[in-house]
Design a protein around this motif. Structure first.
Motif, PDB file in Angstrom:
ATOM      1  N   TYR A 177      -7.567  -4.825  -5.367  1.00 55.64           N
ATOM      2  CA  TYR A 177      -8.165  -4.253  -4.169  1.00 55.64           C
ATOM      3  C   TYR A 177      -7.219  -4.313  -2.969  1.00 55.64           C
ATOM      4  N   GLY A 178      -6.488  -5.398  -2.836  1.00 55.12           N
ATOM      5  CA  GLY A 178      -5.542  -5.522  -1.716  1.00 55.12           C
ATOM      6  C   GLY A 178      -4.459  -4.465  -1.776  1.00 55.12           C
ATOM      7  N   ALA A 179      -3.893  -4.260  -2.961  1.00 51.52           N
ATOM      8  CA  ALA A 179      -2.838  -3.249  -3.120  1.00 51.52           C
ATOM      9  C   ALA A 179      -3.376  -1.854  -2.825  1.00 51.52           C
ATOM     10  N   ALA A 180      -4.565  -1.556  -3.330  1.00 53.60           N
ATOM     11  CA  ALA A 180      -5.160  -0.238  -3.086  1.00 53.60           C
ATOM     12  C   ALA A 180      -5.453  -0.041  -1.598  1.00 53.60           C
ATOM     13  N   ALA A 181      -5.901  -1.097  -0.931  1.00 58.31           N
ATOM     14  CA  ALA A 181      -6.188  -1.004   0.502  1.00 58.31           C
ATOM     15  C   ALA A 181      -4.915  -0.781   1.303  1.00 58.31           C
ATOM     16  N   VAL A 182      -3.845  -1.484   0.960  1.00 52.64           N
ATOM     17  CA  VAL A 182      -2.583  -1.301   1.680  1.00 52.64           C
ATOM     18  C   VAL A 182      -2.035   0.106   1.431  1.00 52.64           C
ATOM     19  N   GLN A 183      -2.169   0.608   0.227  1.00 51.40           N
ATOM     20  CA  GLN A 183      -1.729   1.985  -0.051  1.00 51.40           C
ATOM     21  C   GLN A 183      -2.542   2.987   0.767  1.00 51.40           C
ATOM     22  N   ALA A 184      -3.840   2.755   0.911  1.00 50.13           N
ATOM     23  CA  ALA A 184      -4.670   3.638   1.748  1.00 50.13           C
ATOM     24  C   ALA A 184      -4.247   3.527   3.209  1.00 50.13           C
ATOM     25  N   LEU A 185      -3.899   2.326   3.637  1.00 48.71           N
ATOM     26  CA  LEU A 185      -3.440   2.129   5.008  1.00 48.71           C
ATOM     27  C   LEU A 185      -2.122   2.861   5.236  1.00 48.71           C
ATOM     28  N   ILE A 186      -1.198   2.757   4.300  1.00 43.99           N
ATOM     29  CA  ILE A 186       0.090   3.452   4.426  1.00 43.99           C
ATOM     30  C   ILE A 186      -0.140   4.955   4.568  1.00 43.99           C
ATOM     31  N   ALA A 187      -1.032   5.508   3.765  1.00 41.89           N
ATOM     32  CA  ALA A 187      -1.345   6.942   3.855  1.00 41.89           C
ATOM     33  C   ALA A 187      -1.906   7.273   5.239  1.00 41.89           C
ATOM     34  N   HIS A 188      -2.758   6.401   5.777  1.00 41.07           N
ATOM     35  CA  HIS A 188      -3.315   6.625   7.115  1.00 41.07           C
ATOM     36  C   HIS A 188      -2.219   6.580   8.176  1.00 41.07           C
ATOM     37  N   VAL A 189      -1.366   5.565   8.118  1.00 40.84           N
ATOM     38  CA  VAL A 189      -0.326   5.398   9.139  1.00 40.84           C
ATOM     39  C   VAL A 189       0.626   6.597   9.139  1.00 40.84           C
ATOM     40  N   ARG A 190       0.882   7.170   7.986  1.00 44.47           N
ATOM     41  CA  ARG A 190       1.755   8.342   7.915  1.00 44.47           C
ATOM     42  C   ARG A 190       1.200   9.526   8.717  1.00 44.47           C
ATOM     43  N   THR A 191      -0.090   9.520   9.019  1.00 51.55           N
ATOM     44  CA  THR A 191      -0.703  10.608   9.793  1.00 51.55           C
ATOM     45  C   THR A 191      -0.680  10.331  11.291  1.00 51.55           C
ATOM     46  N   ARG A 192      -0.273   9.139  11.705  1.00 53.38           N
ATOM     47  CA  ARG A 192      -0.335   8.746  13.106  1.00 53.38           C
ATOM     48  C   ARG A 192       0.888   9.242  13.867  1.00 53.38           C
ATOM     49  N   PRO A 193       0.695   9.662  15.120  1.00 56.62           N
ATOM     50  CA  PRO A 193       1.818  10.148  15.922  1.00 56.62           C
ATOM     51  C   PRO A 193       2.864   9.065  16.154  1.00 56.62           C
ATOM     52  N   GLY A 194       4.116   9.410  15.899  1.00 56.44           N
ATOM     53  CA  GLY A 194       5.234   8.497  16.142  1.00 56.44           C
ATOM     54  C   GLY A 194       5.458   7.444  15.080  1.00 56.44           C
ATOM     55  N   ALA A 195       4.685   7.457  14.018  1.00 56.65           N
ATOM     56  CA  ALA A 195       4.831   6.429  12.981  1.00 56.65           C
ATOM     57  C   ALA A 195       6.047   6.714  12.113  1.00 56.65           C
ATOM     58  N   GLU A 196       6.985   5.793  12.115  1.00 58.95           N
ATOM     59  CA  GLU A 196       8.180   5.901  11.275  1.00 58.95           C
ATOM     60  C   GLU A 196       8.322   4.712  10.337  1.00 58.95           C
ATOM     61  N   THR A 197       7.805   3.574  10.785  1.00 56.05           N
ATOM     62  CA  THR A 197       7.926   2.322  10.035  1.00 56.05           C
ATOM     63  C   THR A 197       6.622   1.548  10.169  1.00 56.05           C
ATOM     64  N   LEU A 198       6.222   0.893   9.095  1.00 54.85           N
ATOM     65  CA  LEU A 198       5.069  -0.002   9.125  1.00 54.85           C
ATOM     66  C   LEU A 198       5.588  -1.421   8.913  1.00 54.85           C
ATOM     67  N   TYR A 199       5.215  -2.307   9.813  1.00 55.94           N
ATOM     68  CA  TYR A 199       5.651  -3.700   9.748  1.00 55.94           C
ATOM     69  C   TYR A 199       4.491  -4.590   9.317  1.00 55.94           C
ATOM     70  N   LEU A 200       4.829  -5.780   8.872  1.00 53.19           N
ATOM     71  CA  LEU A 200       3.856  -6.831   8.618  1.00 53.19           C
ATOM     72  C   LEU A 200       4.587  -8.153   8.668  1.00 53.19           C
ATOM     73  N   SER A 201       3.830  -9.229   8.723  1.00 58.89           N
ATOM     74  CA  SER A 201       4.437 -10.559   8.650  1.00 58.89           C
ATOM     75  C   SER A 201       3.486 -11.470   7.892  1.00 58.89           C
ATOM     76  N   TYR A 202       4.047 -12.520   7.352  1.00 54.31           N
ATOM     77  CA  TYR A 202       3.231 -13.489   6.613  1.00 54.31           C
ATOM     78  C   TYR A 202       3.766 -14.889   6.868  1.00 54.31           C
ATOM     79  N   VAL A 203       2.889 -15.866   6.726  1.00 59.14           N
ATOM     80  CA  VAL A 203       3.225 -17.264   6.983  1.00 59.14           C
ATOM     81  C   VAL A 203       4.259 -17.720   5.957  1.00 59.14           C
ATOM     82  N   GLN A 204       5.399 -18.182   6.441  1.00 59.02           N
ATOM     83  CA  GLN A 204       6.480 -18.572   5.522  1.00 59.02           C
ATOM     84  C   GLN A 204       6.296 -19.970   4.946  1.00 59.02           C
ATOM     85  N   ASP A 205       5.589 -20.823   5.647  1.00 64.89           N
ATOM     86  CA  ASP A 205       5.426 -22.202   5.188  1.00 64.89           C
ATOM     87  C   ASP A 205       4.051 -22.424   4.568  1.00 64.89           C
ATOM     88  N   SER A 206       3.711 -21.592   3.604  1.00 60.52           N
ATOM     89  CA  SER A 206       2.431 -21.783   2.926  1.00 60.52           C
ATOM     90  C   SER A 206       2.668 -21.781   1.416  1.00 60.52           C
TER      91      SER A 206
END
Length: 152
Positions: free
Chosen positions: A91-120
């Motif tokens: 479900y997480g992978a499918a949701a992120v793929q749906a999000l990527i498709a959405h972001v591609r439709t947004r004005p000025g979107a060239e890159t999608l960033y994210l971050s995650y906790v490194q010390d976990s």
């Protein structure tokens, strides 16, 4: 399996707030905190992750195009959580793929960033997960979190 990103409304808010990633808030903030942030950040685009109409998770996009004068011109996956009872089903992978498709439709979107906790305990798994979706490490660290990006 039909995974959809759905608007959070008064009708599904209670269901969303019952979801728990099972990590005690160490890797991802509780949904109540995310919804509080969404209420005061115009750039926030919160969505429930629904499978066949049932909420199984939550994500939130930082979308600078939602404001007339964005402070930071970066699109970012701000939050991603799947309920502990629903993890490992894709479900997480499918949701992120749906999000990527959405972001591609947004004005000025060239890159999608994210971050995650490194010390976990889940840092290596998080990196593998995001790499499998095409994200690559930028080498940056933001507030103790490792940053990854995906060229759109």
């Amino acid at each position: 399996m039909s995974v959809q990103l759905v608007e959070i409304t008064r009708h599904n808010l209670a269901e969303l707030l019952k979801l728990d990633a099972g990590d005690g808030g160490k890797q991802v903030a509780p949904n109540v905190r995310s919804m509080a942030q969404a209420a005061v950040y115009a750039e926030a685009w919160p969505r429930g992750i629904a499978v066949d109409g049932v909420l199984v998770g939550f994500l939130m996009l930082y979308d600078p195009s939602l404001t007339p004068a964005p402070e930071e011109p970066k699109f970012a996956l701000w939050r991603l959580m799947i309920d502990k009872g629903q993890q490992g089903r894709g479900y997480g992978a499918a949701a992120v793929q749906a999000l990527i498709a959405h972001v591609r439709t947004r004005p000025g979107a060239e890159t999608l960033y994210l971050s995650y906790v490194q010390d976990s305990a889940n840092a290596a798994a998080a990196e593998r997960f995001y790499r499998s979706l095409g994200f690559t490490p930028t080498g940056e660290i933001d507030d103790g979190e490792l940053v990854m990006s995906l060229k759109l």
